[in-house]
Scaffold this active site. Structure first.
Site, PDB file in Angstrom:
ATOM      1  N   ASN A 101      10.634   3.353  -3.427  1.00 49.73           N
ATOM      2  CA  ASN A 101       9.959   3.978  -4.554  1.00 49.73           C
ATOM      3  C   ASN A 101       9.127   5.266  -4.277  1.00 49.73           C
ATOM      4  OD1 ASN A 101      11.305   2.930  -6.926  1.00 49.73           O
ATOM      5  ND2 ASN A 101      10.065   0.971  -6.812  1.00 49.73           N
ATOM      6  N   GLU A 115      14.845  -4.593  -0.270  1.00 48.50           N
ATOM      7  CA  GLU A 115      13.454  -4.547   0.537  1.00 48.50           C
ATOM      8  C   GLU A 115      12.876  -5.872   0.628  1.00 48.50           C
ATOM      9  OE1 GLU A 115      11.937   0.108  -0.385  1.00 48.50           O
ATOM     10  OE2 GLU A 115      11.346  -1.634  -1.559  1.00 48.50           O
ATOM     11  N   HIS A 159      12.849  -6.955  -3.111  1.00 48.42           N
ATOM     12  CA  HIS A 159      12.977  -6.138  -4.349  1.00 48.42           C
ATOM     13  C   HIS A 159      14.413  -5.500  -3.909  1.00 48.42           C
ATOM     14  CE1 HIS A 159      11.845  -1.730  -5.478  1.00 48.42           C
ATOM     15  NE2 HIS A 159      11.974  -2.284  -6.345  1.00 48.42           N
ATOM     16  N   SER A 214       8.360  -4.243  -8.279  1.00 46.78           N
ATOM     17  CA  SER A 214       8.453  -2.672  -7.745  1.00 46.78           C
ATOM     18  C   SER A 214       7.157  -2.249  -7.412  1.00 46.78           C
ATOM     19  CB  SER A 214       9.286  -2.036  -8.379  1.00 46.78           C
ATOM     20  OG  SER A 214       9.111  -2.152  -9.730  1.00 46.78           O
TER      21      SER A 214
END
Ligand code: 3HC
Length: 373
Positions: free
Chosen positions: A187, A148, A136, A115
């Site tokens: 994120n 992702e 991800h 991440s």
């Protein structure tokens, strides 16, 4: 098809489980038998919940497709797709990727669930760089429908297409992140939401319960901001946000996150975080009354997230529809964050970001405003 999942922690065990549920033969690696046993017991608990709902027909059959192993070589040998979900330490990942390049099937996909580390940097450590890609997943991987997919500068079309097939077969939705930017999409959104909330807490502008209640009941987010931090791990978010900042993300990490990280108040996993839990790893939903948030405007913390979404669009990192999909399927929002922002009104969004600048005195808010022009 043999899938190797390297790391059996929160993300690894969930990825192994969903891969086995999709019919793959999974080799799940971690350092010790103890970690593997705990991962298998979490997988069994989750499968039992799915069985009760009719999502899984035969728990034992799924379990039999997962082979826990403390031998990295055994996990990787002949694997046709690897997903690495090890700690966020570049040297650890490099070691795994070098072994994977040697031991796995020629040309197979070597994916990382990182991440916070750039996919390109990981790819740089091996010869066949085109095989490396970011996949991800989101916590909990068993329930969150998003993955992702992040290309490095080397990722080949074949690697991308095989990865997309894999994500589809897991019945998840892939969103392609076009640039390998710190924090990818989700994120980056969370960094704005969580740090803004934490800053308001530090300024005594609002309490934790006020903020959590307002985002849940006024915006319809599935969890409060601090509830989510505890759920996925204060340590995880602190390290992700710090890594993002170190790599150029324009936003400070709220000092409270650092303090809690140092004090090992990680949330559910340590039994103590923003909220308290019955014991280490024992999850009990925190009590967040609806009326607690009446006096707080949740747009103060959501508007910076909309600002970040516009950064992603203006830098051509992700499309508007992909950002909206990502916020619904990766964060469980009732609508996409851009759509929510548009419905609230972009002038109102800007107004709240200006207010955050006034309250906190932070430059990051004036920086964000330009992307909404
Ligand atoms: N496996 C199977 N079923 C599970 C489960 C699991 N691991 N965990 C929970 N469930 C089930 C529960 O038993 C419950 O079933 P029921 O409806 O029959 O009672 C159902 O799922 C719903 O769970 P809860 O009632 O406990 O709670 P919620 O309704 O709040 O749903 C949630 C849980 C789906 C996690 C929801 O709260 C949510 O979407 N939260 C946001 C999570 C999020 O934002 N994740 C992303 C974090 S960021 C990240 O991962 C990136 C990384 O890089 C940091």
């Amino acid at each position: 098809m043999k899938v190797a999942v390297i790391g059996a922690g929160t993300m690894g065990h969930g990825i192994a489980q969903v891969s086995a549920m999709a019919g793959y033969d999974v080799w799940m690696y971690d350092l010790s038998q103890e970690i593997l046993n705990s991962a298998m017991s979490r997988i069994r608990d989750s499968l039992n919940k799915f069985y009760a709902k009719g999502v899984v027909k035969d728990v034992e059959q799924v379990i039999s497709r997962i082979r826990p192993t403390a031998s990295l070589e055994e996990a990787l040998s002949g694997s046709e797709l690897m997903i690495e979900a090890s700690p966020e330490i570049l040297e650890v990942k490099v070691d795994i990727f070098r072994k994977a390049e040697r031991l796995s099937e020629r040309g197979s996909v070597l994916a990382t669930n990182t991440s916070s580390l750039p996919i390109t940097e990981i790819a740089d450590s091996i010869n066949e760089k085109g095989r490396v890609i970011g996949l991800h997943f989101f916590n909990p991987p068993q329930l969150m429908k998003l993955v992702e997919v992040i290309k490095s500068v080397y990722t080949t079309d074949e690697t991308l297409n095989r990865s997309l097939d894999f994500v589809n077969r897991l019945s998840k939705k892939a969103v392609i992140v076009k640039k390998d930017v710190p924090g990818f999409v989700v994120n980056r959104l969370l960094a704005r939401l969580m740090n803004a909330s934490c800053q308001l807490l530090e300024k005594n502008y609002a309490s934790m319960i006020e903020i959590d209640s307002a985002v849940k009941y006024k915006l319809g987010f599935p969890m409060g901001v601090f509830e989510l931090a505890d759920y996925s791990g204060v340590d995880v978010f602190y390290l992700v946000f710090k890594a993002m900042k170190d790599r150029g993300f324009r936003g400070d990490v709220c000092p409270t996150f650092e303090k809690m990280f140092t004090e090992k108040k990680f949330g559910v996993k340590t039994g103590e975080g923003f909220y308290s839990y019955p014991g280490k790893g024992i999850y009990k939903k925190p009590e967040i009354p609806k009326e607690a948030g009446t006096g707080f405007d949740p747009w103060l913390v959501a508007a910076p997230e909309v600002g970040e979404a516009f950064w992603l669009m203006k830098t051509d990192t992700a499309s508007e529809s992909d950002i909206d999909t990502a916020s619904m399927l990766g964060l469980g929002y009732p609508k996409g964050i851009v759509q929510m922002g548009r419905e609230f009104g972009l002038e109102n969004v800007k107004d709240r970001i200006k207010k955050m600048a006034e309250i906190t005195g932070k430059e990051e808010y004036s920086y964000l405003l330009q992307f909404l022009e």
